[in-house]
Design a protein around this motif. Structure first.
Motif, PDB file in Angstrom:
ATOM      1  N   UNK A 137       3.230  15.353   0.608  1.00 35.52           N
ATOM      2  CA  UNK A 137       4.196  15.653   1.655  1.00 35.52           C
ATOM      3  C   UNK A 137       4.824  14.336   2.125  1.00 35.52           C
ATOM      4  N   UNK A 138       6.130  14.325   2.433  1.00 38.01           N
ATOM      5  CA  UNK A 138       6.789  13.073   2.826  1.00 38.01           C
ATOM      6  C   UNK A 138       6.093  12.339   3.968  1.00 38.01           C
ATOM      7  N   UNK A 139       5.592  13.070   4.963  1.00 39.59           N
ATOM      8  CA  UNK A 139       4.959  12.386   6.090  1.00 39.59           C
ATOM      9  C   UNK A 139       3.651  11.717   5.674  1.00 39.59           C
ATOM     10  N   UNK A 140       2.972  12.281   4.676  1.00 42.67           N
ATOM     11  CA  UNK A 140       1.739  11.661   4.171  1.00 42.67           C
ATOM     12  C   UNK A 140       2.069  10.389   3.392  1.00 42.67           C
ATOM     13  N   UNK A 141       3.078  10.466   2.526  1.00 46.87           N
ATOM     14  CA  UNK A 141       3.486   9.287   1.760  1.00 46.87           C
ATOM     15  C   UNK A 141       3.928   8.163   2.695  1.00 46.87           C
ATOM     16  N   UNK A 142       4.691   8.508   3.709  1.00 44.87           N
ATOM     17  CA  UNK A 142       5.177   7.496   4.646  1.00 44.87           C
ATOM     18  C   UNK A 142       4.023   6.838   5.401  1.00 44.87           C
ATOM     19  N   UNK A 143       3.030   7.622   5.762  1.00 38.01           N
ATOM     20  CA  UNK A 143       1.912   7.079   6.545  1.00 38.01           C
ATOM     21  C   UNK A 143       1.027   6.151   5.726  1.00 38.01           C
ATOM     22  N   UNK A 146       2.446   1.470   4.537  1.00 39.36           N
ATOM     23  CA  UNK A 146       2.081   0.190   5.125  1.00 39.36           C
ATOM     24  C   UNK A 146       0.700  -0.272   4.737  1.00 39.36           C
ATOM     25  N   UNK A 147      -0.278   0.637   4.786  1.00 43.41           N
ATOM     26  CA  UNK A 147      -1.650   0.258   4.429  1.00 43.41           C
ATOM     27  C   UNK A 147      -1.744  -0.121   2.955  1.00 43.41           C
ATOM     28  N   UNK A 153      -1.527  -7.065  -0.819  1.00 42.07           N
ATOM     29  CA  UNK A 153      -1.462  -8.485  -0.463  1.00 42.07           C
ATOM     30  C   UNK A 153      -2.853  -9.064  -0.244  1.00 42.07           C
ATOM     31  N   UNK A 154      -3.770  -8.242   0.283  1.00 42.27           N
ATOM     32  CA  UNK A 154      -5.144  -8.712   0.465  1.00 42.27           C
ATOM     33  C   UNK A 154      -5.792  -9.046  -0.873  1.00 42.27           C
ATOM     34  N   UNK A 155      -5.527  -8.224  -1.895  1.00 35.59           N
ATOM     35  CA  UNK A 155      -6.097  -8.476  -3.219  1.00 35.59           C
ATOM     36  C   UNK A 155      -5.663  -9.825  -3.768  1.00 35.59           C
ATOM     37  N   UNK A 156      -4.428 -10.226  -3.478  1.00 38.90           N
ATOM     38  CA  UNK A 156      -3.926 -11.492  -4.007  1.00 38.90           C
ATOM     39  C   UNK A 156      -4.684 -12.690  -3.449  1.00 38.90           C
ATOM     40  N   UNK A 217      -4.598  -2.320  -9.601  1.00 37.35           N
ATOM     41  CA  UNK A 217      -4.420  -0.898  -9.913  1.00 37.35           C
ATOM     42  C   UNK A 217      -5.046   0.004  -8.853  1.00 37.35           C
ATOM     43  N   UNK A 218      -5.947  -0.549  -8.063  1.00 35.27           N
ATOM     44  CA  UNK A 218      -6.596   0.249  -7.027  1.00 35.27           C
ATOM     45  C   UNK A 218      -5.604   0.651  -5.934  1.00 35.27           C
ATOM     46  N   UNK A 219      -4.496  -0.071  -5.842  1.00 35.76           N
ATOM     47  CA  UNK A 219      -3.493   0.247  -4.825  1.00 35.76           C
ATOM     48  C   UNK A 219      -2.612   1.372  -5.349  1.00 35.76           C
ATOM     49  N   UNK A 220      -2.868   2.586  -4.873  1.00 35.59           N
ATOM     50  CA  UNK A 220      -2.090   3.739  -5.300  1.00 35.59           C
ATOM     51  C   UNK A 220      -1.439   4.372  -4.075  1.00 35.59           C
ATOM     52  N   UNK A 221      -0.532   5.271  -4.318  1.00 33.03           N
ATOM     53  CA  UNK A 221       0.098   5.971  -3.203  1.00 33.03           C
ATOM     54  C   UNK A 221       1.478   5.451  -2.873  1.00 33.03           C
TER      55      UNK A 221
END
Length: 300
Positions: A137-143, A146-147, A153-156, A217-221
């Motif tokens: 759902x768009x609201x789920x993707x949007x939420x 940011x995370x 960036x934390x992985x880097x 690759x762990x960063x999905x969504x």
């Protein structure tokens, strides 16, 4: 009995290479087989030996997976969209036409997207336990945007010992099995980890193994789609489709979305939808449950 030919290959790409395993004759255009998220080309090692020895299959390690090059530091994986571009590169590299695609999970989603993006250039697709990219759902993707970006960036900035932890072989197999949460047995975790693990010369002052896949690759969504967009892509598919859904397979929040996409494809092409007993990795765990369906579809 005719012997099956197996060859490891590397295909050049701008950031390095894409690795693959070519099963069967090299003088035939192969079925292109794509694995699931954080798996590798070894996911097909139990199914393909059950197919005819005259069937050619090119099993790819997607970027950042298996033996393929990782993306450079600073680049993120938009797995669905990247997969379409990668397929296009490889098909143009070999100058193939009217391709046959076979995918599991993420690989099935990429096959679906490629067939929708180039509807006149695909002969047929085989999708195992997935019908399209993950629908949110768009609201789920949007939420989650940011995370997801902050996590990337934390992985880097993580030190190497935390980014790619290293332990003895049996413990790494245990970690892999836990991650699959019952979808893959220990025996078949070992099959996958033939391409998924690598030995480290010295790790924390001892010899050990680490996961070869790119931690990013762990960063999905990031880059998912809603159901309306998925249905538009489904309406563009013109090739023959075989969709195999495992029962119980992957637990889905909205099974109705999966079935809606199947019905939308049926409006414009021939779709064979089969339900079979098995885990999400049915092709790896119980390939005997699907091999007759796959072979029949390829030979029809």
């Amino acid at each position: 009995m005719e012997q099956r030919i197996i060859e490891e290959i590397e295909i050049p790409v701008p950031w390095g290479h894409v690795a693959g395993r070519w099963w069967g004759p090299r003088n035939k255009q192969p079925v292109i087989a794509l694995h699931g998220w954080q798996d590798n080309a070894g996911t097909w090692d139990n199914l393909i030996p059950l197919l005819s020895v005259t069937t050619a299959v090119l099993c790819l390690d997607l970027p950042g997976h298996g033996l393929s090059s990782h993306y450079p530091k600073g680049m993120n994986y938009y797995t669905y969209w990247d997969g379409i571009i990668l397929l296009r590169r490889i098909i143009k590299h070999y100058n193939w036409s009217k391709v046959i695609l076979m995918g599991h999970s993420l690989g099935a989603a990429i096959s679906f997207m490629y067939a929708a993006s180039f509807p006149e250039e695909v002969d047929r697709i085989i999708c195992i336990d997935s019908a399209s990219p993950a629908v949110r759902e768009p609201h789920v993707a949007a939420s989650h945007t940011g995370t997801g970006i902050d996590k990337l960036l934390d992985y880097e900035n993580l030190p190497k010992e935390k980014l790619t932890p290293c332990f003895d072989y049996d413990f790494m197999i245990d970690i892999a099995c836990d991650g699959y949460n019952g979808s893959v047995s220990r025996r078949n975790c070992i099959v996958l980890m033939k391409r998924g693990l690598a030995a480290a010369p010295i790790c924390n002052k001892k010899r050990g193994y680490y996961f070869k896949r790119d931690p990013k690759l762990k960063v999905i969504g990031i880059g998912t789609m809603d159901i309306n967009t998925a249905l538009v892509y489904a309406s563009r598919i013109r090739c023959k489709v075989l969709n195999i859904r495992a029962i119980p397979g992957l637990k889905r929040e909205r099974l109705d979305y999966y079935l809606d996409i199947i019905e939308k494809m049926k409006e414009n092409t021939i779709v064979r939808y089969e339900e079979v007993k098995g885990t999400h990795h049915v092709h790896l765990e119980t390939p005997e449950n699907i091999v007759h369906i796959v072979e029949e579809f390829l030979n029809t």
